[in-house]
Design an enzyme around this catalytic site. Structure first.
Site, PDB file in Angstrom:
ATOM      1  N   GLU A  11      13.568  39.198  25.899  1.00  0.00           N
ATOM      2  CA  GLU A  11      14.225  40.288  24.771  1.00  0.00           C
ATOM      3  C   GLU A  11      15.130  40.161  23.620  1.00  0.00           C
ATOM      4  O   GLU A  11      15.684  40.690  23.081  1.00  0.00           O
ATOM      5  CB  GLU A  11      13.924  41.383  25.214  1.00  0.00           C
ATOM      6  CG  GLU A  11      14.630  42.022  26.741  1.00  0.00           C
ATOM      7  CD  GLU A  11      15.690  42.851  25.520  1.00  0.00           C
ATOM      8  OE1 GLU A  11      15.611  43.158  24.462  1.00  0.00           O
ATOM      9  OE2 GLU A  11      16.329  43.084  26.021  1.00  0.00           O
ATOM     10  N   HIS A  22      10.814  42.881  27.891  1.00  0.00           N
ATOM     11  CA  HIS A  22      11.938  43.466  28.252  1.00  0.00           C
ATOM     12  C   HIS A  22      11.540  43.998  29.829  1.00  0.00           C
ATOM     13  O   HIS A  22      12.916  42.875  30.415  1.00  0.00           O
ATOM     14  CB  HIS A  22      11.578  45.353  28.359  1.00  0.00           C
ATOM     15  CG  HIS A  22      12.891  45.581  26.543  1.00  0.00           C
ATOM     16  ND1 HIS A  22      12.010  45.227  25.466  1.00  0.00           N
ATOM     17  CD2 HIS A  22      13.109  46.082  26.804  1.00  0.00           C
ATOM     18  CE1 HIS A  22      13.045  45.895  24.611  1.00  0.00           C
ATOM     19  NE2 HIS A  22      13.808  45.818  24.904  1.00  0.00           N
TER      20      HIS A  22
END
Length: 334
Positions: free
Chosen positions: A10, A301
């Site tokens: 991410e 994430h």
């Protein structure tokens, strides 16, 4: 020393926050380079820098590269000590993102932290999500503590104040089933805006949820710097699922309430025990105490966070996508 390319996965601040926490807990130094390289504003921004400086004070670390817009950081932690920290994130930098890094480090210590910055700002959990959902999840991990919102702070001024102290507990945990859920909770607030805006947000969330749950809704006025509004919706059972939505210029109050409610329904229908955001946040606590849970969505994430945890020698098990199973069997504390 662990060396990590901060642009992988991410490619954002979560890499740094998890690195800081686990580095301080294990005494493992790291070098992080290409920090947020592909973001519109690369390098360390205010909330990231505040996390670095706070963790460095707690762990008596030697640090190089801890300045605004820095794209490389070297961090060498030493002994964690009790602290009474004052952290000024500056402008509307997110208080809740700083708390993600420091909270595990003050567990079971005589420490407290007073933070100034943004309490309800874009791209970070609101303080209501932190208080009711994140801390609700921590209670299921055996952790209790005190959190006081002294005043709210919104983008772009910030100026909010939060005090955290007396966080105690922590144990191995299993959050695999949400179980029967009959009630939904809606909390809408405004600061320096008409209360009717919060009422419209709460009523819109009620309309989305009322065919499925008994809805308990609250609309309130808070004090703070600047003006702002947000709505939090959450469900509690064996696990906890929540979502928040911020008001913004040109965004209808009804859309704020509907957005939060629809996000909660989306995650609830996966039959997970924790929502998409907690699916990421709980990984650190599973690393510390040992734990397993069923998360709503394996986001980028979450995948990135799992890779950072593996760098510290922990064996991570992940299965599935939506929902997904996450487990660490041999944690840092055994």
């Amino acid at each position: 020393m662990i060396e990590i390319d901060g642009s992988f996965g991410e490619g954002g601040g979560q890499i740094l926050r998890t690195l800081l926490t686990l580095s301080a807990l294990t005494g493992t130094p790291f070098r992080l380079y290409n920090i947020r390289r592909n973001r519109p504003k690369p390098g360390l921004q205010r909330s990231h820098l505040s996390s670095v400086n706070a963790v460095s004070q707690i762990s008596n670390a030697q640090v190089r590269g801890n300045y605004l817009n820095s794209t490389e950081l070297e961090f060498i932690p030493h002994k964690i000590e009790d602290v009474n920290l004052q952290v000024d994130v500056g402008s509307a930098g997110s208080i809740t993102l700083v708390l993600q890094s420091v909270l595990p480090l003050i567990l079971n210590r005589r420490s407290s932290i007073h933070l100034k910055g943004g309490t309800d700002v874009p791209k970070s959990p609101t303080m209501d999500y932190f208080r009711y959902v994140f801390l609700g999840a921590l209670r299921r991990v055996g952790i209790e503590g005190k959190t006081e919102i002294k005043k709210r702070g919104y983008y772009p001024k910030g100026g909010g104040e939060v005090h955290v102290s007396e966080f105690r507990g922590g144990r191995e945990f299993s959050l695999l089933e949400m179980g029967e859920v009959t009630d939904a909770f809606v909390i809408s607030h405004v600061t320096s805006l008409p209360l009717t805006i919060a009422e419209r947000e709460a009523n819109a969330a009620f309309q989305v949820l009322s065919s499925r749950f008994r809805v308990h809704k609250e609309a309130r006025e808070d004090i703070g710097i600047g003006n702002g509004t947000s709505t939090l919706v959450f469900l509690e059972g064996g696990g906890i699922i929540g979502s928040d939505s911020l008001g913004a210029l040109g965004k209808r109050a009804e859309d704020v309430g509907k957005e939060a409610a629809n996000n909660v329904l989306r995650d609830f229908l996966t039959e997970a025990a924790v929502d998409s955001y907690l699916s990421d946040m709980l990984m650190v606590y599973s690393s510390i105490f040992g734990g397993e849970y069923k998360g709503a969505r394996l986001t980028c994430h979450a995948r990135t966070n799992a890779e950072i945890i593996r760098k510290f020698g922990l064996e991570v098990e992940i299965a599935g996508n939506s929902p997904f199973f996450f487990s660490i069997k041999e944690p840092l504390v055994s």
